[in-house]
Design a protein around this motif. Structure first.
Motif, mmCIF file in Angstrom:
data_model
loop_
_atom_site.group_PDB
_atom_site.id
_atom_site.type_symbol
_atom_site.label_atom_id
_atom_site.label_comp_id
_atom_site.label_asym_id
_atom_site.label_seq_id
_atom_site.Cartn_x
_atom_site.Cartn_y
_atom_site.Cartn_z
ATOM 1 N N LYS A 294 0.757 -1.209 -0.096
ATOM 2 C CA LYS A 294 0.006 -0.070 -0.014
ATOM 3 C C LYS A 294 0.787 1.283 -0.043
ATOM 4 O O LYS A 294 0.584 2.298 -0.510
ATOM 5 N N THR A 295 1.847 1.445 0.837
ATOM 6 C CA THR A 295 2.759 2.414 0.864
ATOM 7 C C THR A 295 4.052 2.107 0.488
ATOM 8 O O THR A 295 5.050 0.984 1.207
ATOM 9 N N THR A 296 4.729 2.238 -0.660
ATOM 10 C CA THR A 296 6.146 1.871 -0.978
ATOM 11 C C THR A 296 7.174 2.751 -0.403
ATOM 12 O O THR A 296 8.213 2.112 0.137
ATOM 13 N N GLN A 297 6.997 4.046 -0.459
ATOM 14 C CA GLN A 297 7.794 4.972 0.310
ATOM 15 C C GLN A 297 7.112 5.969 1.077
ATOM 16 O O GLN A 297 6.355 6.713 0.501
ATOM 17 N N PRO A 298 7.600 5.720 2.331
ATOM 18 C CA PRO A 298 6.731 6.874 3.177
ATOM 19 C C PRO A 298 7.069 8.186 2.818
ATOM 20 O O PRO A 298 8.273 8.595 2.615
ATOM 21 N N LYS A 299 6.030 9.052 3.099
ATOM 22 C CA LYS A 299 6.139 10.466 2.869
ATOM 23 C C LYS A 299 6.803 11.137 3.822
ATOM 24 O O LYS A 299 6.786 10.555 5.108
ATOM 25 N N PRO A 300 7.602 11.805 3.730
ATOM 26 C CA PRO A 300 8.414 12.727 4.731
ATOM 27 C C PRO A 300 7.586 13.043 5.756
ATOM 28 O O PRO A 300 6.487 13.749 5.686
ATOM 29 N N TRP A 301 7.962 12.975 7.019
ATOM 30 C CA TRP A 301 6.985 13.583 8.144
ATOM 31 C C TRP A 301 7.556 14.915 8.979
ATOM 32 O O TRP A 301 8.664 14.940 9.485
ATOM 33 N N ASN A 302 7.071 15.919 8.154
ATOM 34 C CA ASN A 302 7.720 17.158 8.551
ATOM 35 C C ASN A 302 7.280 17.964 9.743
ATOM 36 O O ASN A 302 6.179 17.676 10.225
ATOM 37 N N VAL A 303 8.261 18.231 10.569
ATOM 38 C CA VAL A 303 8.103 18.796 11.968
ATOM 39 C C VAL A 303 8.402 20.010 11.893
ATOM 40 O O VAL A 303 9.425 20.634 11.476
ATOM 41 N N THR B 141 5.171 11.779 18.477
ATOM 42 C CA THR B 141 4.361 11.066 19.505
ATOM 43 C C THR B 141 3.215 11.898 20.140
ATOM 44 O O THR B 141 2.308 11.469 20.149
ATOM 45 N N SER B 142 3.370 12.965 20.305
ATOM 46 C CA SER B 142 2.268 13.988 20.669
ATOM 47 C C SER B 142 1.235 14.241 19.470
ATOM 48 O O SER B 142 0.219 13.941 19.862
ATOM 49 N N GLU B 143 1.498 14.446 18.380
ATOM 50 C CA GLU B 143 0.456 14.824 17.350
ATOM 51 C C GLU B 143 0.089 13.538 16.666
ATOM 52 O O GLU B 143 -1.144 13.475 16.203
ATOM 53 N N GLY B 144 0.825 12.624 16.263
ATOM 54 C CA GLY B 144 0.690 11.404 15.381
ATOM 55 C C GLY B 144 0.318 11.627 14.037
ATOM 56 O O GLY B 144 0.444 12.863 13.488
ATOM 57 N N ARG B 145 -0.003 10.890 13.148
ATOM 58 C CA ARG B 145 -0.040 10.908 11.713
ATOM 59 C C ARG B 145 -0.563 9.473 11.322
ATOM 60 O O ARG B 145 0.096 8.605 11.519
ATOM 61 N N LYS B 146 -1.647 9.628 10.351
ATOM 62 C CA LYS B 146 -2.263 8.225 9.717
ATOM 63 C C LYS B 146 -2.407 7.147 11.051
ATOM 64 O O LYS B 146 -3.052 7.428 11.864
ATOM 65 N N ASP B 147 -1.755 6.119 10.719
ATOM 66 C CA ASP B 147 -1.736 5.162 11.633
ATOM 67 C C ASP B 147 -1.697 5.369 13.030
ATOM 68 O O ASP B 147 -1.800 4.670 13.840
ATOM 69 N N MET B 148 -0.635 6.228 13.306
ATOM 70 C CA MET B 148 0.169 6.525 14.357
ATOM 71 C C MET B 148 -0.888 7.611 15.103
ATOM 72 O O MET B 148 -0.994 8.653 14.512
ATOM 73 N N PRO B 149 -1.563 7.178 16.225
ATOM 74 C CA PRO B 149 -2.242 8.077 16.891
ATOM 75 C C PRO B 149 -1.503 9.295 17.543
ATOM 76 O O PRO B 149 -0.368 9.218 17.917
ATOM 77 N N SER B 150 -2.495 10.182 17.740
ATOM 78 C CA SER B 150 -2.136 11.116 18.702
ATOM 79 C C SER B 150 -2.102 10.900 20.220
ATOM 80 O O SER B 150 -2.668 10.128 20.412
ATOM 81 N N GLN C 190 -1.267 -4.969 10.843
ATOM 82 C CA GLN C 190 -2.630 -4.485 10.626
ATOM 83 C C GLN C 190 -2.645 -3.265 10.115
ATOM 84 O O GLN C 190 -3.871 -2.788 9.577
ATOM 85 N N LEU C 191 -1.271 -2.630 10.051
ATOM 86 C CA LEU C 191 -1.433 -1.121 9.807
ATOM 87 C C LEU C 191 -1.143 -0.972 8.249
ATOM 88 O O LEU C 191 -0.590 -1.596 7.683
ATOM 89 N N ASP C 192 -1.706 0.275 7.782
ATOM 90 C CA ASP C 192 -1.523 0.561 6.378
ATOM 91 C C ASP C 192 -0.020 1.041 6.017
ATOM 92 O O ASP C 192 0.432 1.098 5.021
ATOM 93 N N THR C 193 0.695 1.660 6.955
ATOM 94 C CA THR C 193 1.925 2.067 6.924
ATOM 95 C C THR C 193 2.721 1.418 7.921
ATOM 96 O O THR C 193 2.701 0.775 8.842
ATOM 97 N N GLU C 194 4.023 1.521 7.629
ATOM 98 C CA GLU C 194 5.266 0.905 8.397
ATOM 99 C C GLU C 194 5.440 1.709 9.880
ATOM 100 O O GLU C 194 5.306 2.946 9.756
ATOM 101 N N CYS C 195 5.695 0.850 10.873
ATOM 102 C CA CYS C 195 6.016 1.398 12.232
ATOM 103 C C CYS C 195 7.304 2.155 12.085
ATOM 104 O O CYS C 195 7.501 3.304 12.978
ATOM 105 N N GLY C 196 8.161 1.870 11.303
ATOM 106 C CA GLY C 196 9.458 2.277 11.616
ATOM 107 C C GLY C 196 10.375 1.580 12.502
ATOM 108 O O GLY C 196 9.872 1.004 13.515
#
Length: 134
Positions: free
Chosen positions: A23-32, A103-112, A78-84
């Motif tokens: 489903k996801t071949t390359q994760p999008k950068p997580w901009n902080v 950790t605080s904000e989360g994104r997609k499968d990673m909850p806030s 079970q997730l659509d994205t890799e945990c890392g």
């Protein structure tokens, strides 16, 4: 009718082929945001804070990220994205502020975790513990 059979077979083949593509071949950068990137960890990384961070990690993070932080927890599949993988050099290049924000904000499968870990000091303790995973 016989002319349509090869077309239907080809369509089914293409459909089946796409079912096996990740489903996801390359994760999008997580901009902080810069505000967080440059944020210093106010909690000293010492035995007590690391132990408290580990307890919080085991309660909230281990099911996806795994016992050793390799992204191989029982819920990871079970997730659509890799945990890392928290044990890689690339992961450890991130600032404490990066990890706090993610950790605080989360994104997609990673909850806030703003509600599950409402005290910012506790999130910093999780960051201290994650830093020990190598």
């Amino acid at each position: 009718m016989k002319k349509k059979i090869p077309l239907v077979v080809a369509a089914l083949f293409v459909f089946a082929l796409f079912a096996f593509i990740p489903k996801t071949t390359q994760p999008k950068p997580w901009n902080v945001p810069d505000k967080f990137k440059n944020m210093a960890n106010p909690v000293k990384s010492e035995t007590a804070s690391i132990a408290e961070g580990k307890a919080l990690y085991n309660q909230h993070c281990k099911s996806c990220h795994g016992t050793k932080g390799k992204g191989d927890g029982p819920k990871a599949a079970q997730l659509d994205t890799e945990c890392g993988d928290f044990t890689t050099a690339d992961f450890h290049k991130q600032s404490d502020g990066d990890l706090f924000y993610k950790t605080s904000e989360g994104r997609k499968d990673m909850p806030s975790f703003k509600k599950k870990i409402p005290e910012q000091e506790d999130v910093w303790k999780v960051v201290n513990y994650i830093r020990t995973l190598k």
